[in-house]
Design an enzyme around this catalytic site. Sequence first.
Site, PDB file in Angstrom:
ATOM      1  N   GLY A 133      36.594  42.215  51.719  1.00 25.65           N
ATOM      2  CA  GLY A 133      37.741  42.087  52.635  1.00 25.65           C
ATOM      3  C   GLY A 133      37.862  43.326  53.510  1.00 25.65           C
ATOM      4  O   GLY A 133      37.669  44.434  53.032  1.00 25.65           O
ATOM      5  N   ARG A 161      31.665  38.499  52.604  1.00 24.89           N
ATOM      6  CA  ARG A 161      31.362  38.451  51.171  1.00 24.89           C
ATOM      7  C   ARG A 161      30.020  37.722  51.097  1.00 24.89           C
ATOM      8  O   ARG A 161      29.874  36.651  51.672  1.00 24.89           O
ATOM      9  CB  ARG A 161      32.440  37.712  50.407  1.00 24.89           C
ATOM     10  CG  ARG A 161      33.855  38.306  50.647  1.00 24.89           C
ATOM     11  CD  ARG A 161      34.881  37.722  49.714  1.00 24.89           C
ATOM     12  NE  ARG A 161      36.236  38.043  50.120  1.00 24.89           N
ATOM     13  CZ  ARG A 161      36.880  39.179  49.826  1.00 24.89           C
ATOM     14  NH1 ARG A 161      36.278  40.117  49.126  1.00 24.89           N
ATOM     15  NH2 ARG A 161      38.115  39.379  50.230  1.00 24.89           N
ATOM     16  N   ASP A 164      34.859  47.085  44.686  1.00 21.77           N
ATOM     17  CA  ASP A 164      33.991  47.231  43.501  1.00 21.77           C
ATOM     18  C   ASP A 164      32.774  46.285  43.539  1.00 21.77           C
ATOM     19  O   ASP A 164      31.677  46.658  43.125  1.00 21.77           O
ATOM     20  CB  ASP A 164      34.796  47.022  42.218  1.00 21.77           C
ATOM     21  CG  ASP A 164      35.408  45.629  42.162  1.00 21.77           C
ATOM     22  OD1 ASP A 164      36.205  45.291  43.045  1.00 21.77           O
ATOM     23  OD2 ASP A 164      35.060  44.866  41.240  1.00 21.77           O
ATOM     24  N   THR A 203      39.466  48.982  50.364  1.00 19.00           N
ATOM     25  CA  THR A 203      40.121  47.705  50.032  1.00 19.00           C
ATOM     26  C   THR A 203      41.623  47.958  49.960  1.00 19.00           C
ATOM     27  O   THR A 203      42.044  49.001  49.448  1.00 19.00           O
ATOM     28  CB  THR A 203      39.627  47.110  48.695  1.00 19.00           C
ATOM     29  OG1 THR A 203      40.602  46.143  48.241  1.00 19.00           O
ATOM     30  CG2 THR A 203      39.457  48.129  47.585  1.00 19.00           C
ATOM     31  N   ASP A 215      43.564  46.674  48.018  1.00 18.69           N
ATOM     32  CA  ASP A 215      44.052  46.444  46.651  1.00 18.69           C
ATOM     33  C   ASP A 215      44.233  47.724  45.809  1.00 18.69           C
ATOM     34  O   ASP A 215      44.899  47.689  44.775  1.00 18.69           O
ATOM     35  CB  ASP A 215      43.114  45.491  45.903  1.00 18.69           C
ATOM     36  CG  ASP A 215      43.023  44.123  46.561  1.00 18.69           C
ATOM     37  OD1 ASP A 215      43.856  43.843  47.442  1.00 18.69           O
ATOM     38  OD2 ASP A 215      42.128  43.346  46.196  1.00 18.69           O
ATOM     39  N   ASP A 245      42.164  49.184  43.778  1.00 12.86           N
ATOM     40  CA  ASP A 245      41.842  48.762  42.410  1.00 12.86           C
ATOM     41  C   ASP A 245      40.428  49.152  41.973  1.00 12.86           C
ATOM     42  O   ASP A 245      39.797  48.428  41.209  1.00 12.86           O
ATOM     43  CB  ASP A 245      42.023  47.237  42.290  1.00 12.86           C
ATOM     44  CG  ASP A 245      41.063  46.471  43.193  1.00 12.86           C
ATOM     45  OD1 ASP A 245      40.444  47.086  44.078  1.00 12.86           O
ATOM     46  OD2 ASP A 245      40.921  45.250  43.005  1.00 12.86           O
ATOM     47  N   ARG A 264      45.151  40.534  44.469  1.00 14.25           N
ATOM     48  CA  ARG A 264      44.503  39.860  43.338  1.00 14.25           C
ATOM     49  C   ARG A 264      45.164  40.315  42.036  1.00 14.25           C
ATOM     50  O   ARG A 264      46.366  40.301  41.936  1.00 14.25           O
ATOM     51  CB  ARG A 264      42.999  40.155  43.340  1.00 14.25           C
ATOM     52  CG  ARG A 264      42.260  39.470  44.469  1.00 14.25           C
ATOM     53  CD  ARG A 264      40.898  38.973  43.994  1.00 14.25           C
ATOM     54  NE  ARG A 264      40.226  38.224  45.022  1.00 14.25           N
ATOM     55  CZ  ARG A 264      39.296  38.696  45.851  1.00 14.25           C
ATOM     56  NH1 ARG A 264      38.903  39.948  45.735  1.00 14.25           N
ATOM     57  NH2 ARG A 264      38.755  37.932  46.766  1.00 14.25           N
TER      58      ARG A 264
HETATM   59  O1  F6P Z   1      40.447  42.209  48.090  1.00 15.07           O
HETATM   60  C1  F6P Z   1      41.256  42.270  49.208  1.00 15.07           C
HETATM   61  C2  F6P Z   1      42.026  41.006  49.395  1.00 15.07           C
HETATM   62  O2  F6P Z   1      42.811  41.125  50.562  1.00 15.07           O
HETATM   63  C3  F6P Z   1      42.885  40.558  48.212  1.00 15.07           C
HETATM   64  O3  F6P Z   1      44.098  41.245  48.144  1.00 15.07           O
HETATM   65  C4  F6P Z   1      43.021  39.088  48.494  1.00 15.07           C
HETATM   66  O4  F6P Z   1      43.297  38.354  47.333  1.00 15.07           O
HETATM   67  C5  F6P Z   1      41.681  38.742  49.022  1.00 15.07           C
HETATM   68  O5  F6P Z   1      41.150  39.912  49.601  1.00 15.07           O
HETATM   69  C6  F6P Z   1      41.674  37.652  50.063  1.00 15.07           C
HETATM   70  O6  F6P Z   1      40.370  37.386  50.400  1.00 15.07           O
HETATM   71  P1  F6P Z   1      39.921  36.534  51.657  1.00 15.07           P
HETATM   72  O7  F6P Z   1      40.324  37.286  52.881  1.00 15.07           O
HETATM   73  O8  F6P Z   1      38.436  36.430  51.530  1.00 15.07           O
HETATM   74  O9  F6P Z   1      40.649  35.252  51.554  1.00 15.07           O
END
Ligand code: F6P
Length: 325
Positions: A14, A75, A106, A129, A131, A133, A175
Amino acid sequence: MSEIQKIAVLCSGGDSPGMNCAIRAVVRTGIGAGLEVYGIQKGYAGLLEGDIRQLQVSSVGNILQHGGTILQTSRCPEFMTEEGRKEAANLLKRKKIDALIVIGGDGSFNGAMKLFLEHQIPVIGIPGTIDNDIDGTDYTIGFDTAVQNAVDAVDKIRDTANSHARTFIVEVMGRKSPAIALKVGICTGAENVIMPTATIDYSKIAADIDRGIKRGKTSSILIAAEGEVEGLSHTIQKELKEKFNHQAHVCILGHIQRGGNPTPTDRLIASQMGHEAVRALLKGDTASATVFKSGKVMIAPLKDCLRKKNEFDISDVELLRTLSI
Ligand code: F6P
């Protein structure tokens, strides 16, 4: 000292506000040190497609104030396979790129670590990120901006909630990480934060709302951490209605949290991390990450930053409870 002459940088996973600052710092530190710097578009997917171009000092002009990433991101399940990494390594070798800087979370770091272990390509991770995390670092680029975005949104929701004497469940990203939810909860005076891994105690939530109403509160805000799947707040809404006859409104903040201009904190830490990542390669590091520890950016082994971190400081939960009576 290392023999490195050409380096490449990519963003993966992300996007997070501040990634552009890190890219700018990598490019300008690298060129300043006499290196050729290449940008890989769309993360590991772009690497596999050979979507690589040389970046100049001017390629990264006027980008540090913008969210998102000029390199784009993705991704990439293919890179999670041995075959995919072999292809990526061959491509980097053919282009005579000596080292790779990966800005991401990660999952992206795990891919980078494998690229080093399997093909001896030096890699440096920069934690990016929203998050916050990643194990081994107190901070990941984008967290502060995401919190700022969410706080702005909750403040606005509070205005309308007060006007109608309503309860709102505001679902934030992250998440399984409680980091955004907890900080946003404290900073907005939320009545409750629903943590991603905890069992939800609906009767306590309902009792807290009732207590607030009795002492004259005109609104209640529950911050819900999204957990593994977006939409948990709808379940909470249903339970509160069916079991306690509490009507709550739901607002899922979603991707709005990930956009917008990075805060000064994100700009500063991302710039420092980008700079340190290149310095680490010049010193001959082969599998490291830039981390934020005790208020400073430093270099750590990449292997210390491969796991997800979902812990939180219990004193923050106590603070929220103490202040939201
Ligand atoms: O990991 C970052 C994040 O923004 C999370 O907080 C969220 O759950 C996820 O990515 C959303 O992913 P995507 O943009 O691929 O839907």
